[in-house]
Design a protein around this motif. Structure first.
Motif, short mmCIF file in Angstrom:
data_model
loop_
_atom_site.label_atom_id
_atom_site.label_comp_id
_atom_site.label_asym_id
_atom_site.label_seq_id
_atom_site.Cartn_x
_atom_site.Cartn_y
_atom_site.Cartn_z
N MET A 1 0.81 -1.21 0.00
CA MET A 1 0.00 0.00 0.00
C MET A 1 0.85 1.26 0.00
N ASP A 2 1.97 1.22 0.71
CA ASP A 2 2.82 2.40 0.77
C ASP A 2 3.35 2.77 -0.60
N ASN A 3 3.68 1.75 -1.40
CA ASN A 3 4.20 2.00 -2.74
C ASN A 3 3.15 2.68 -3.61
N LEU A 4 1.90 2.26 -3.46
CA LEU A 4 0.81 2.87 -4.22
C LEU A 4 0.66 4.34 -3.84
N MET A 5 0.72 4.62 -2.56
CA MET A 5 0.59 6.00 -2.10
C MET A 5 1.78 6.84 -2.55
N ALA A 6 2.97 6.28 -2.47
CA ALA A 6 4.16 7.01 -2.91
C ALA A 6 4.08 7.32 -4.40
N THR A 7 3.58 6.37 -5.17
CA THR A 7 3.43 6.59 -6.60
C THR A 7 2.43 7.70 -6.88
N ALA A 8 1.31 7.68 -6.18
CA ALA A 8 0.29 8.71 -6.37
C ALA A 8 0.81 10.08 -5.94
N TRP A 9 1.52 10.12 -4.80
CA TRP A 9 2.06 11.40 -4.33
C TRP A 9 3.09 11.96 -5.32
N SER A 10 3.92 11.09 -5.86
CA SER A 10 4.92 11.57 -6.82
C SER A 10 4.24 12.07 -8.09
N GLY A 11 3.14 11.42 -8.48
CA GLY A 11 2.37 11.91 -9.62
C GLY A 11 1.76 13.27 -9.36
N MET A 12 1.30 13.47 -8.14
CA MET A 12 0.73 14.78 -7.79
C MET A 12 1.81 15.86 -7.80
N ARG A 13 2.99 15.53 -7.27
CA ARG A 13 4.10 16.51 -7.27
C ARG A 13 4.50 16.84 -8.71
N ALA A 14 4.58 15.82 -9.56
CA ALA A 14 4.96 16.05 -10.95
C ALA A 14 3.92 16.90 -11.67
N ALA A 15 2.66 16.63 -11.43
CA ALA A 15 1.60 17.42 -12.05
C ALA A 15 1.63 18.86 -11.56
N GLY A 16 1.86 19.04 -10.26
CA GLY A 16 1.96 20.40 -9.73
C GLY A 16 3.12 21.17 -10.34
N GLN A 17 4.23 20.48 -10.51
CA GLN A 17 5.38 21.12 -11.14
C GLN A 17 5.09 21.45 -12.60
N GLY A 18 4.35 20.58 -13.27
CA GLY A 18 3.97 20.84 -14.65
C GLY A 18 3.10 22.08 -14.79
N VAL A 19 2.17 22.25 -13.84
CA VAL A 19 1.32 23.44 -13.85
C VAL A 19 2.17 24.69 -13.61
N GLN A 20 3.12 24.62 -12.68
CA GLN A 20 3.98 25.76 -12.41
C GLN A 20 4.81 26.14 -13.63
N VAL A 21 5.34 25.15 -14.32
CA VAL A 21 6.16 25.43 -15.51
C VAL A 21 5.29 26.04 -16.60
N ALA A 22 4.10 25.50 -16.81
CA ALA A 22 3.20 26.06 -17.83
C ALA A 22 2.83 27.50 -17.48
N ALA A 23 2.56 27.75 -16.20
CA ALA A 23 2.23 29.12 -15.77
C ALA A 23 3.41 30.06 -15.98
N HIS A 24 4.61 29.58 -15.68
CA HIS A 24 5.81 30.38 -15.91
C HIS A 24 5.92 30.75 -17.38
N ASN A 25 5.72 29.77 -18.25
CA ASN A 25 5.86 30.02 -19.69
C ASN A 25 4.82 31.01 -20.19
N VAL A 26 3.58 30.87 -19.74
CA VAL A 26 2.51 31.78 -20.18
C VAL A 26 2.76 33.18 -19.62
N ALA A 27 3.16 33.27 -18.36
CA ALA A 27 3.39 34.58 -17.74
C ALA A 27 4.54 35.33 -18.39
N ASN A 28 5.50 34.62 -18.97
CA ASN A 28 6.68 35.27 -19.54
C ASN A 28 6.64 35.34 -21.07
N LEU A 29 5.46 35.24 -21.65
CA LEU A 29 5.35 35.31 -23.12
C LEU A 29 5.90 36.62 -23.68
#
Length: 99
Positions: A1-29
């Motif tokens: 179960m811990d591995n499943l949670m760690a996988t989901a948490w890492s996916g959430m962190r990656a998605a959050g970082q993806g949103v930040q990068v996209a926001a950075h790119n749009v803000a600096n057009l």
């Protein structure tokens, strides 16, 4: 179960970082020397994903691609959050049965 949670948490962190990068790119057009960034993902052996932010080349379709990427990242975050929520509910039910 811990591995499943760690996988989901890492996916959430990656998605959050993806949103930040996209926001950075749009803000600096309109900023000429601002680098366009991208998120590179790599699978982790134990499960999950590891991210790295790197500079991306110029792309005329970048603003649209960044907006679409941000939407995709929000969906990915929600999917991983749903998995975490469901896992928490299952654990709670298991504990209720044992009590």
């Amino acid at each position: 179960m811990d591995n499943l949670m760690a996988t989901a948490w890492s996916g959430m962190r990656a998605a959050g970082q993806g949103v930040q990068v996209a926001a950075h790119n749009v803000a600096n057009l309109a900023t000429a020397d601002a680098p366009r960034l991208q998120v590179q993902r790599a699978a982790v052996e134990q499960g999950g994903v590891q991210t790295r932010v790197t500079a991306a080349g110029a792309d005329p379709a970048a603003p649209l691609a960044d907006l679409l990427a941000a939407n995709a990242e929000v969906v990915a975050f929600a999917a991983n959050a749903s998995l975490v929520r469901r896992q928490d509910q299952m654990l709670g039910s298991l504990l209720d049965r044992r009590a």
